[in-house]
Design a protein around this motif. Structure first.
Motif, short mmCIF file in Angstrom:
data_model
loop_
_atom_site.label_atom_id
_atom_site.label_comp_id
_atom_site.label_asym_id
_atom_site.label_seq_id
_atom_site.Cartn_x
_atom_site.Cartn_y
_atom_site.Cartn_z
N ASP A 179 0.38 -10.11 28.84
CA ASP A 179 -0.84 -9.78 29.33
C ASP A 179 -1.23 -8.23 29.36
O ASP A 179 -2.48 -7.84 29.68
N VAL A 180 -0.22 -7.54 29.30
CA VAL A 180 -0.42 -5.93 29.70
C VAL A 180 -0.50 -5.34 28.10
O VAL A 180 0.25 -5.74 27.24
N PRO A 181 -1.85 -4.75 27.78
CA PRO A 181 -1.98 -4.30 26.74
C PRO A 181 -0.83 -3.20 26.32
O PRO A 181 -0.23 -2.46 26.96
N LYS A 182 -0.45 -3.44 24.90
CA LYS A 182 0.63 -2.45 24.29
C LYS A 182 0.31 -1.23 23.61
O LYS A 182 -0.34 -1.60 22.56
N VAL A 183 0.35 -0.26 24.04
CA VAL A 183 0.23 1.06 23.10
C VAL A 183 1.29 0.95 22.26
O VAL A 183 2.26 0.90 22.57
N VAL A 184 0.95 1.17 20.63
CA VAL A 184 2.09 1.13 19.68
C VAL A 184 1.76 2.44 18.79
O VAL A 184 0.42 2.96 18.69
N SER A 185 2.50 2.91 18.38
CA SER A 185 2.59 4.08 17.26
C SER A 185 3.78 3.99 16.14
O SER A 185 4.68 3.35 16.63
N GLY A 186 3.58 4.66 15.05
CA GLY A 186 4.62 4.47 14.01
C GLY A 186 4.90 6.03 13.56
O GLY A 186 3.73 6.67 13.80
N LEU A 187 6.15 6.10 13.00
CA LEU A 187 6.11 7.56 12.38
C LEU A 187 5.52 7.63 11.25
O LEU A 187 4.83 8.68 10.70
N ALA A 238 9.06 3.22 15.29
CA ALA A 238 7.75 3.24 16.02
C ALA A 238 8.19 3.46 17.49
O ALA A 238 9.35 3.49 18.06
N TYR A 239 7.24 3.67 18.28
CA TYR A 239 7.31 4.34 19.67
C TYR A 239 6.20 3.33 20.24
O TYR A 239 5.08 3.13 19.94
N SER A 240 6.74 2.51 21.43
CA SER A 240 5.63 1.84 22.26
C SER A 240 6.35 1.87 23.83
O SER A 240 7.12 1.52 24.28
N PRO A 241 5.28 2.65 24.59
CA PRO A 241 5.81 2.68 25.99
C PRO A 241 5.65 1.46 26.62
O PRO A 241 4.75 0.58 26.56
N GLU A 242 6.85 1.28 27.47
CA GLU A 242 6.81 0.03 28.34
C GLU A 242 5.87 0.27 29.89
O GLU A 242 5.92 1.26 30.37
N ARG A 243 5.11 -0.73 30.04
CA ARG A 243 4.30 -0.63 31.24
C ARG A 243 4.49 -1.58 32.05
O ARG A 243 3.54 -1.87 32.98
N ILE A 244 5.76 -2.35 32.08
CA ILE A 244 6.04 -3.31 33.18
C ILE A 244 5.76 -2.83 34.64
O ILE A 244 6.28 -1.89 34.62
N ASP A 245 5.59 -3.90 35.44
CA ASP A 245 5.49 -3.29 36.96
C ASP A 245 6.12 -4.48 37.64
O ASP A 245 5.73 -5.76 37.92
N PRO A 246 7.66 -3.88 38.03
CA PRO A 246 8.50 -5.00 38.71
C PRO A 246 7.82 -5.52 39.89
O PRO A 246 7.24 -4.78 40.75
N GLY A 247 8.10 -6.71 40.07
CA GLY A 247 7.67 -7.46 41.30
C GLY A 247 6.30 -7.98 41.06
O GLY A 247 5.77 -8.69 42.19
N ASN A 248 5.62 -7.56 40.21
CA ASN A 248 4.32 -8.06 39.99
C ASN A 248 4.43 -9.35 39.13
O ASN A 248 4.53 -9.47 37.87
N THR A 249 4.05 -10.55 40.03
CA THR A 249 4.25 -11.90 39.30
C THR A 249 2.91 -12.37 38.81
O THR A 249 2.94 -13.21 37.92
N ALA A 250 1.63 -11.63 39.18
CA ALA A 250 0.43 -12.04 38.66
C ALA A 250 0.17 -11.68 37.31
O ALA A 250 -0.62 -12.39 36.60
#
Ligand SMILES: NC(=O)c1ccc[n+]([C@@H]2O[C@H](COP(=O)([O-])OP(=O)(O)OC[C@H]3O[C@@H](n4cnc5c(N)ncnc54)[C@H](O)[C@@H]3O)[C@@H](O)[C@H]2O)c1
Length: 441
Positions: free
Chosen positions: A179-187, A162-174
């Motif tokens: 809470d960040v929606p995860k786009v997910v996909s599978g082969l 599977a592939y899921s792009p990471e959307r982390i926002d370093p330094g964003n403690t809020a």
């Protein structure tokens, strides 16, 4: 053949141990999100220094607290190792290794392919492998799948991919990662069902898409969008300088429109591991297909021109009393964005080099970065005393770290060139200009 995986809320006890390969800005917070949800995590990294720190319960990522980390390590909820054989115990394995550019600005997949080759001998029937690293469309199918299949297991038949792009926002403690929606996909459809099940146990919103290529492209769209828009606002800031307008006030006014406008802020250049890099993955893939994105090209060129522009505006501020040659410049903040300890692709490095080449004496202050090295030259962060501020011919505000004592800087500086609008509405004894303020100093 694998059984069809069931969708629905799995409990950690149904799923077993999670393996995370690459414990950096993405992998470590990701591993901790799984630990918080009750999973046991095996973290793998090739960096002995990081592993040693983690084993002592010490975090090197500001967004991960020492106390939470130490508790996870002591309780055996997070086990870290350099040995890929430990992943034999994992039901799911998430790959979070770097995907930088080569010297020719082409995708450098060497970390990803190395991780796949190291994982492959330990891959077993029924495991789920998820790629989180940012990459061009087609990577999971064309690069990762063949490497993982080298031992004879087949993706979609004997293991899930599977592939899921990471959307982390370093330094964003809020915004917690959960809470960040995860786009997910599978082969395959069962691969997709499996990642939906796993990620639904941790992330509050999971967004399935039809293919791994689509998920890979979605991430590159997000970051290309930011590159294009930040480059555009920087170009607009330069126009405002020429036209005697204040970009910051223009943006504030435009931002009152309740629809159809999204505010981006000017700055000394786009840095970090993602925004200047990821769009070039898309460009590379486009060129492979015989086409290209003119927007990405133009935005990259615009972004790369900003540090020189900042240096030229700073010199203009010094004149007529001084030129850069022989001037002492104190740079406040060198990281690519506020409140992170990350220098990767930071425009401060280019600015420092340009200032030195012009004959200036450069010093810097950054509470997150104790030393900077560029080629043979190296610097130590100075302490930002009133005397140090007053001794500089000009202060360059490069990064708007939350704790920067801006009032004290304004009160003591002989001159300030501010790329972040921190000095708006302030005045002191020295000269003051902001990027895009139209002051034509
Ligand atoms: N940093 C961000 O803000 C961010 C945000 C979203 C996506 N991403 C993407 O996530 C991926 C990881 O980025 P990052 O910022 O966490 O990188 P990083 O450099 O902070 O961390 C990567 C870790 O992987 C380790 N590593 C390298 N090769 C390895 C191997 N073969 N086996 C095991 N470990 C290995 C490194 O030692 C390092 O600790 C990249 O593709 C990046 O584009 C990053």
């Amino acid at each position: 053949m694998l059984d069809e995986a069931k969708a629905g809320d799995y409990e950690p006890s149904d799923i077993g141990v999670i393996g995370v390969i690459g414990l950096g800005y993405v992998g470590l917070p990701f591993a901790m999100a799984f630990v918080r949800r009750g999973f046991a995590v095996i973290g793998i990294d090739v960096d002995a220094r990081k592993l040693e720190m983690l084993q002592r319960g010490k975090s090197y990522i500001r967004d991960v607290e020492d106390a939470e980390l130490a508790e996870a390590v002591t309780a055996g909820k997070l086990v870290v190792s350099s040995s890929f054989s430990r992943l034999a115990d994992a039901s799911s394995i998430v790959i979070c290794v770097p995907t930088p550019l080569t010297a020719n600005q082409a995708p450098d997949l060497s970390f990803l392919t190395a991780a796949c080759r190291q994982l492959q001998p330990h891959l077993s029937f029924g495991q789920l492998v998820i790629v989180e690293s940012t990459t061009f469309p087609g990577t999971t199918r064309e690069v990762v799948q063949p490497l993982l299949e080298l031992g004879g297991l087949r993706a979609g038949e004997s293991f899930h991919l599977a592939y899921s792009p990471e959307r982390i926002d370093p330094g964003n403690t809020a915004t917690p990662v959960e809470d960040v929606p995860k786009v997910v996909s599978g082969l395959t459809a069962p691969c997709l069902t499996r990642i939906v099940s796993l990620y639904s146990a941790v992330f509050h919103q999971v967004v399935p898409v039809s293919s791994t290529d689509t998920a890979e492209a979605a991430k590159l769209l997000e970051n290309s969008f930011r590159l294009v828009n930040i480059s555009f606002i920087n170009e607009f800031a330069k126009l405002c300088d020429q036209l005697g307008l204040d970009i910051w006030e223009v943006i504030r006014a435009a931002s009152t429109k309740p629809y159809g406008f999204m505010s981006f802020l000017p700055g000394p250049g786009i840095g970090g591991h993602c925004i200047p890099v990821d769009p070039l993955y898309m460009q590379w893939k486009a060129r492979e297909a015989g086409t290209e994105s003119r927007f990405i090209e133009l935005s990259r060129d615009t972004n790369e021109s900003i540090p020189s522009y900042i240096v030229s505006r700073l010199e203009r501020l010094l004149q007529p009393e001084r030129t850069l040659n022989g001037a002492s410049i104190l740079i406040c903040g060198v990281t690519y964005k506020r409140d992170v300890a990350d220098l990767r692709e930071s425009s401060a490095l280019v600015v420092m080099e340009r200032l030195c080449n012009a004959g200036a004496t450069v010093a810097y202050y950054d509470p997150y970065i104790p030393t900077v090295r560029i080629g043979e030259a190296s610097w130590r962060s100075i302490s930002l005393t009133d005397e140090a501020i007053a001794a500089a011919d000009c202060i360059l505000i490069h990064t708007d770290h939350a704790g920067l004592p801006i009032d004290r800087i304004v009160a003591h500086a002989a001159a300030i060139y501010d790329t972040r609008n921190l000095t708006r509405g302030k005045s002191g004894p020295g000269k003051l200009a902001r990027f895009g303020d139209g002051s034509r100093q």
